[in-house]
Design an enzyme around this catalytic site. Structure first.
Site, PDB file in Angstrom:
ATOM      1  N   ASP A  72     -62.625  41.804  11.647  1.00 14.74           N
ATOM      2  CA  ASP A  72     -61.218  41.728  12.046  1.00 14.74           C
ATOM      3  C   ASP A  72     -60.412  40.844  11.093  1.00 14.74           C
ATOM      4  O   ASP A  72     -59.239  41.105  10.832  1.00 14.74           O
ATOM      5  CB  ASP A  72     -61.108  41.185  13.473  1.00 14.74           C
ATOM      6  CG  ASP A  72     -61.509  42.225  14.514  1.00 14.74           C
ATOM      7  OD1 ASP A  72     -61.675  43.401  14.150  1.00 14.74           O
ATOM      8  OD2 ASP A  72     -61.671  41.848  15.693  1.00 14.74           O
ATOM      9  N   ASN A 146     -52.199  38.179  14.448  1.00 10.76           N
ATOM     10  CA  ASN A 146     -52.787  37.587  15.656  1.00 10.76           C
ATOM     11  C   ASN A 146     -51.935  36.467  16.225  1.00 10.76           C
ATOM     12  O   ASN A 146     -51.394  36.579  17.319  1.00 10.76           O
ATOM     13  CB  ASN A 146     -54.185  37.042  15.353  1.00 10.76           C
ATOM     14  CG  ASN A 146     -55.292  38.013  15.694  1.00 10.76           C
ATOM     15  OD1 ASN A 146     -55.035  39.116  16.176  1.00 10.76           O
ATOM     16  ND2 ASN A 146     -56.521  37.619  15.445  1.00 10.76           N
ATOM     17  N   ASP A 176     -52.842  18.984  21.957  1.00  7.36           N
ATOM     18  CA  ASP A 176     -53.520  19.236  20.680  1.00  7.36           C
ATOM     19  C   ASP A 176     -52.822  20.337  19.895  1.00  7.36           C
ATOM     20  O   ASP A 176     -53.279  20.710  18.806  1.00  7.36           O
ATOM     21  CB  ASP A 176     -54.981  19.633  20.912  1.00  7.36           C
ATOM     22  CG  ASP A 176     -55.845  18.459  21.350  1.00  7.36           C
ATOM     23  OD1 ASP A 176     -55.374  17.307  21.254  1.00  7.36           O
ATOM     24  OD2 ASP A 176     -56.988  18.691  21.797  1.00  7.36           O
ATOM     25  N   ALA A 188     -58.086  36.817  20.894  1.00  7.92           N
ATOM     26  CA  ALA A 188     -58.668  35.946  19.874  1.00  7.92           C
ATOM     27  C   ALA A 188     -58.573  34.480  20.325  1.00  7.92           C
ATOM     28  O   ALA A 188     -59.005  34.133  21.423  1.00  7.92           O
ATOM     29  CB  ALA A 188     -57.974  36.193  18.535  1.00  7.92           C
ATOM     30  N   SER A 192     -59.506  32.077  24.008  1.00  8.76           N
ATOM     31  CA  SER A 192     -60.365  30.887  24.089  1.00  8.76           C
ATOM     32  C   SER A 192     -59.613  29.696  24.656  1.00  8.76           C
ATOM     33  O   SER A 192     -60.211  28.828  25.301  1.00  8.76           O
ATOM     34  CB  SER A 192     -60.894  30.537  22.687  1.00  8.76           C
ATOM     35  OG  SER A 192     -61.657  31.588  22.151  1.00  8.76           O
TER      36      SER A 192
END
Length: 289
Positions: A72, A146, A176, A188, A192
């Site tokens: 990818d 993305n 963060d 992607a 997460s």
């Protein structure tokens, strides 16, 4: 006759398996009398090929279709360069997940052959453009299929920034960082980080905070034509980074402004007729069937 006669090829040349698939694909295309144009770095990995060679930019002008042999990440890189030329991309998976590169190496001849005879699904995907300005002066710009990510960079240290959407102040956040993701990128890094999975056809953008100091800071899904402005707080003692698709990277300073909006050019992504987004999610994400 196929609508695709001039085929551009981009390969993940550092992968032996990708080079093997690339050579197999070239043999098939040459046997079927298609005109092949190799991206210049790809050509170095294939000796004695006898095909035309072109820079990646020129592939968009010379080709009717570009096939990417890799993962990818390889397709993301090709998309950032070629979207402005309106040339469709087809991916052969030689990576790990393969959300975008969905032709398997064992089925190259069959599935690529079907695409070249007009049996395929075409999807339109949008990209994001990003710019960083400092005291009114442009210091960097990039694009992403993305996501665009604001993060601490070399050191794990909480950063502070203001978020504005369509000229309206949203919040000052200490975290963060922040992931700003297209539907393509929702499976992607944004996934997460706790973001939602968005169907690729959605005209929407998701903002996913990274480990926010305020636990009530949750992902936000907004309309796809929204314009975003991030102002790096002068309270920061570090210089946050802005990264496009995990590739292009820019170091900001306190007071810098990061602007993000939908790219005017869209990517056409080609899939085999059997392509099914939900089946891919089941397979790649381990959903029960």
């Amino acid at each position: 006759m196929s609508e695709f006669r001039n085929i551009g090829l981009i390969g993940r040349t550092e992968s032996n398996s990708a080079v093997i698939s690339l050579k197999r694909l070239m043999t098939f295309l040459q046997r079927e009398s298609y005109s092949i144009v190799l991206e210049v770095e790809t050509a170095k990995a294939v000796s004695g090929h006898g095909a035309r060679v072109s820079s990646r930019d020129k592939l968009g002008e010379l080709c009717d279709l570009v096939i990417v042999v890799g993962g990818d990440g390889s397709l993301l890189a090709a998309a950032r360069t070629l979207a402005k030329f309106n040339v469709p991309l087809l991916g052969i998976n030689r990576g790990r997940l393969g959300f975008l590169t969905d032709i398997t190496p064992d089925d190259i001849e069959k599935e690529v052959g079907e695409v070249l005879t007009g049996k395929y699904i075409a999807e339109s995907r949008f990209l994001l453009d990003m710019s960083v300005t400092r005291k009114g002066k442009l210091i960097g710009e990039g694009s992403a299929l993305n996501d665009i990510v604001l993060h601490p960079g070399e050191f794990i240290r909480m950063i502070e920034f203001d978020l504005h959407i369509d000229g309206q102040f949203v919040y000052t956040q200490r975290s963060d960082g922040l992931i700003i993701s297209t539907p393509t990128g929702s499976t992607a890094y944004a996934l997460s980080g706790g973001g939602p999975i968005m169907h690729p056809k959605l005209n929407a953008i998701v903002l996913v905070p990274l480990n926010p100091h305020t636990l009530s800071s949750r992902p936000i899904v907004v309309e796809g034509s929204s314009e975003f402005k991030l102002i790096i707080s002068k309270q920061n003692i570090t210089n946050p980074y802005v990264t496009c698709d995990g590739h292009e990277q820019f170091i900001t300073e306190p007071g810098d402004m990061v602007r993000i909006h939908k790219k005017p050019h869209r990517l056409t992504l080609i899939h085999p007729v059997k392509h099914n987004f939900y089946e891919i999610c089941r397979t790649k994400l381990g959903w029960l069937s």
